[in-house]
Design an enzyme around this catalytic site. Structure first.
Site, short mmCIF file in Angstrom:
data_model
loop_
_atom_site.label_atom_id
_atom_site.label_comp_id
_atom_site.label_asym_id
_atom_site.label_seq_id
_atom_site.Cartn_x
_atom_site.Cartn_y
_atom_site.Cartn_z
N LYS A 84 16.94 43.59 38.01
CA LYS A 84 17.33 43.77 39.15
C LYS A 84 18.06 45.34 38.55
CE LYS A 84 19.52 41.10 41.50
NZ LYS A 84 20.14 40.20 42.43
O1 G3P Z 1 22.04 38.86 45.85
C1 G3P Z 1 22.55 39.27 46.31
C2 G3P Z 1 23.97 38.51 46.48
O2 G3P Z 1 24.27 37.77 44.88
C3 G3P Z 1 25.23 39.14 47.23
O3 G3P Z 1 26.16 38.79 47.55
O4 G3P Z 1 27.48 37.60 48.49
O5 G3P Z 1 28.21 38.45 47.03
O6 G3P Z 1 27.78 39.80 48.33
P1 G3P Z 1 27.14 38.38 47.99
#
Ligand code: G3P
Length: 220
Positions: A84
Site C-alpha cells: 500500500k
Molecule cells: O482501509 C482504510 C481504512 O483503514 C481507513 O479507515 O476508518 O480510518 O477511515 P478509517
C-alpha cells in the site's frame, strides 16, 4: 466481489477466516498502532490462517527512495503481499517502477476521480477510495467511488476499485450496487452483514413450531 478485513488483529482475523469469506486483509499504520505487535509477526500469523489471502500492508517511510526500498522488502515477505502506497505526486515514479517490477501495488488514501485516473494509468492493482472519510467531510463517498468504477470500466483499466474506510452496512450495500471489485471493512461491520432481525425471528418461530409439532420423533 472480494472481501477484505480492515484489521491487524490476527486473532480476530483467524476467527473470521473460518467464515470462508475473507479474500484478504488491509493494514495501515493506525491499525498497527492499535495492535502493538511486530508487523512481521502479524503477517506470519495471518498467513498461517489465510495462506491464499492477499495481505495489503502499507509503507511507513516518507522519502520516495525509502518508500521504494521498503515496498520491495514488504513485497518479499510472502507471495501474497500487496504494497500500500499513499496517493501523492512524489510517489508516482516509485509506483511506476514497482509496477514495472511486477510488485502488486494498492494506492491508498484516494479521494477523487482525478487521483484514481492517474494511478489507474500506471496499472496499479487496487485503488483504495476512502468513502467513510469523504462522508466525514460532507462529500458523498459512494458517488466518488461510483465515478471511479465507471472510469475504470469506460477506459478498460485493469486496476480494481477497493472501497475502503467503510463504517456501515449501508455503505457496504452501496459498494455492491456500484459494482465495486473489492471492499475492505472492519470486523464490526462484517459482523452486521449476515444477521437480520427477520432471519432471527424466523429461526425462533420455526424452532418453536417444530417443538410443538407431531414429528419430533422423526428427526430427534
Ligand atoms: O482501509 C482504510 C481504512 O483503514 C481507513 O479507515 O476508518 O480510518 O477511515 P478509517
Amino acid at each position: 466481489m472480494k472481501i477484505f478485513l480492515d484489521s491487524a488483529d490476527y486473532k480476530k482475523i483467524a476467527e473470521y477466516a473460518q467464515t470462508g469469506l475473507i479474500d484478504g486483509v488491509t493494514i495501515n499504520p493506525s491499525l498497527l498502532k492499535a495492535q502493538q505487535e511486530s508487523p512481521l509477526k502479524i503477517v506470519r500469523e495471518i498467513v498461517r490462517v489465510l495462506p491464499e489471502a492477499e495481505i495489503n500492508l502499507q509503507v511507513t517511510e516518507h522519502e520516495p527512495h525509502k518508500v521504494y526500498e521498503q515496498a520491495r522488502v514488504i513485497a518479499r515477505l510472502t507471495d501474497t503481499m500487496v504494497v500500500k502506497i499513499p496517493c501523492c505526486a512524489q510517489y508516482l515514479p516509485v509506483i511506476a517502477q514497482l509496477i514495472q517490477e511486477d510488485i502488486p501495488v494498492n494506492v491508498t488514501l484516494v479521494f477523487s476521480l482525478s487521483q484514481a485516473l492517474e494511478v489507474a494509468k500506471l496499472g496499479v492493482n487496487y485503488i483504495s477510495v476512502f468513502i467513510g472519510r469523504l462522508f466525514d467531510n460532507g462529500i458523498d463517498g459512494l458517488e466518488i467511488a461510483s465515478s471511479v468504477q465507471e472510469m475504470l470500466d469506460t477506459y478498460s483499466y485493469e486496476s480494481e476499485l477497493l472501497v475502503a474506510s467503510i463504517r456501515t452496512k449501508e455503505q457496504v450495500e452501496g459498494s455492491i450496487l456500484l459494482g465495486a471489485d473489492a471492499i475492505t471493512m472492519p470486523p464490526e461491520v462484517f459482523n452486521e452483514l449476515v444477521d437480520h432481525p427477520l432471519s432471527q425471528a424466523g429461526i425462533e418461530k420455526f424452532s418453536e413450531d417444530w417443538q410443538q409439532g407431531p414429528h419430533n420423533d422423526l428427526l430427534g
